[in-house]
Scaffold this motif. Structure first.
Motif, mmCIF file in Angstrom:
data_model
loop_
_atom_site.group_PDB
_atom_site.id
_atom_site.type_symbol
_atom_site.label_atom_id
_atom_site.label_comp_id
_atom_site.label_asym_id
_atom_site.label_seq_id
_atom_site.Cartn_x
_atom_site.Cartn_y
_atom_site.Cartn_z
ATOM 1 N N UNK A 280 0.848 -1.197 0.000
ATOM 2 C CA UNK A 280 0.000 0.000 0.000
ATOM 3 C C UNK A 280 0.882 1.246 0.000
ATOM 4 N N UNK A 281 0.296 2.423 -0.265
ATOM 5 C CA UNK A 281 1.091 3.655 -0.202
ATOM 6 C C UNK A 281 1.791 3.846 1.145
ATOM 7 N N UNK B 118 0.504 9.843 -8.511
ATOM 8 C CA UNK B 118 0.574 11.161 -7.865
ATOM 9 C C UNK B 118 0.327 11.046 -6.365
ATOM 10 N N UNK B 119 -0.644 10.237 -5.976
ATOM 11 C CA UNK B 119 -0.928 10.054 -4.548
ATOM 12 C C UNK B 119 0.298 9.506 -3.827
ATOM 13 N N UNK C 163 4.770 9.363 -0.136
ATOM 14 C CA UNK C 163 6.123 8.879 0.129
ATOM 15 C C UNK C 163 7.106 10.034 0.298
ATOM 16 N N UNK C 164 6.892 11.109 -0.457
ATOM 17 C CA UNK C 164 7.762 12.284 -0.374
ATOM 18 C C UNK C 164 6.908 13.505 -0.035
ATOM 19 N N UNK C 165 6.524 13.624 1.233
ATOM 20 C CA UNK C 165 5.532 14.635 1.620
ATOM 21 C C UNK C 165 5.921 16.066 1.246
ATOM 22 N N UNK D 16 -2.527 9.743 4.327
ATOM 23 C CA UNK D 16 -2.566 8.926 3.105
ATOM 24 C C UNK D 16 -3.996 8.696 2.615
ATOM 25 N N UNK D 17 -4.916 8.431 3.559
ATOM 26 C CA UNK D 17 -6.311 8.197 3.155
ATOM 27 C C UNK D 17 -6.895 9.430 2.491
ATOM 28 N N UNK D 18 -6.605 10.606 3.093
ATOM 29 C CA UNK D 18 -7.126 11.856 2.525
ATOM 30 C C UNK D 18 -6.571 12.088 1.131
ATOM 31 N N UNK D 19 -5.255 11.821 0.990
ATOM 32 C CA UNK D 19 -4.597 12.046 -0.296
ATOM 33 C C UNK D 19 -5.168 11.135 -1.375
ATOM 34 N N UNK D 20 -5.312 9.850 -1.035
ATOM 35 C CA UNK D 20 -5.794 8.879 -2.017
ATOM 36 C C UNK D 20 -7.214 9.216 -2.455
ATOM 37 N N UNK D 21 -8.030 9.704 -1.516
ATOM 38 C CA UNK D 21 -9.424 9.999 -1.845
ATOM 39 C C UNK D 21 -9.655 11.389 -2.398
#
Lengths: 114, 147
Positions: free
Chosen positions: A91-92, B29-30, B35-37, B52-57
């Motif tokens: 996962x990410x 992109x997510x 990984x590289x904030x 991560x959840x916010x970014x993916x969604x």
């Protein structure tokens, strides 16, 4: 991951003139296992990677002297292999943690260079 | 000019034909932002990037990821003329967007990882090598007009 490294970044082969680098070679397999073993040690001692890899750090600094740029290349290929083998687990969040972890190992292995 | 072997061209175009651009683009992109904030610095207008959840969604991330990878498709269609294909985009990224070209390399490598995750065994070392070359060439083309 080593065949990915040598195919995508052929300049890395310069560190192995003494090896048979054909896919499936016993030397490659043995060396890959060594590398994974060291990573395993780092996983077990994740709060003291410096201590766990101290000997390897000296080896890389004084004997092997692999240019630091190559640790990024190898880390990337390890991530590719892991992603290809364990797509559902990678996962990410896991990706981010592993990228950070391999980056830390790379720092430890190059910290005695100068 | 970049030299592509027939095999490299085939490895690239064959795989591209199977790529879901919207899905892979948004995932790439997510992952870059996760990984590289520090790459989030370019996307302050995107809203919630707090986890991560916010970014993916995040719908803006999804849309932009799709846009970026769609543009990447232009490189695949114009393998023999990538520099010219990206000339205007290069100027844009320098003059208007002010993006450090290192970010092109980071995103390219993340794309390779996303492809590995999606295609597994099919993403052979030879296939990866061709794609590493492509992302390197695209990154170079995007930074070519920087001044």
């Amino acid at each position: 991951f080593s065949s990915r490294l040598f195919s995508s970044f052929p300049q890395t082969k310069t560190y192995f003139p003494h090896f048979d680098l054909s896919q499936g070679s016993a030397q490659l397999h043995g060396h890959g296992s060594k590398v994974l073993g060291a990573i395993g040690e780092a996983v077990k001692n994740i709060d003291n990677i410096t201590g766990a890899l101290a000997t390897l750090s000296e080896l890389h600094a004084y004997i092997l002297r692999v240019d630091p740029v190559n640790f990024k290349l190898l880390s990337h290929c390890i991530l590719c292999s892991v992603a290809a083998h364990f797509p559902n687990d990678f996962t990410p969040e896991v990706h981010a943690a592993w990228d950070k972890f391999l980056s830390q190992i790379s720092s430890v292995l190059t910290e005695k260079y100068r | 000019m970049v030299h592509w072997t027939a095999e490299e061209k085939q490895l690239i175009t064959n795989l591209w034909g199977k790529v879901n651009v919207a899905e892979c683009g948004s995932e790439a992109l997510a992952r870059l932002l996760i990984v590289y904030p520090w790459t989030q610095r370019f996307f302050s207008s995107f809203g919630n990037l707090s986890s991560p959840t916010a970014i993916i969604g995040n719908p803006k991330v999804r849309a932009h990821g799709k846009k970026v990878l769609t543009s990447f498709g232009e490189a695949v269609k114009n393998l023999d003329n990538i520099k010219a294909t990206y000339a205007k985009l290069s100027e844009l990224h320098c003059d208007k967007l002010h993006v450090d070209p290192e970010n092109f390399r980071l995103l390219g490598d993340i794309l390779v990882i996303v492809l590995a995750a999606h295609f597994g065994r099919e993403f052979t070392p030879a296939c990866q090598a061709a794609w590493q070359k492509l992302v390197r060439v695209v990154a170079h083309a995007l930074s070519y007009k920087y001044h």
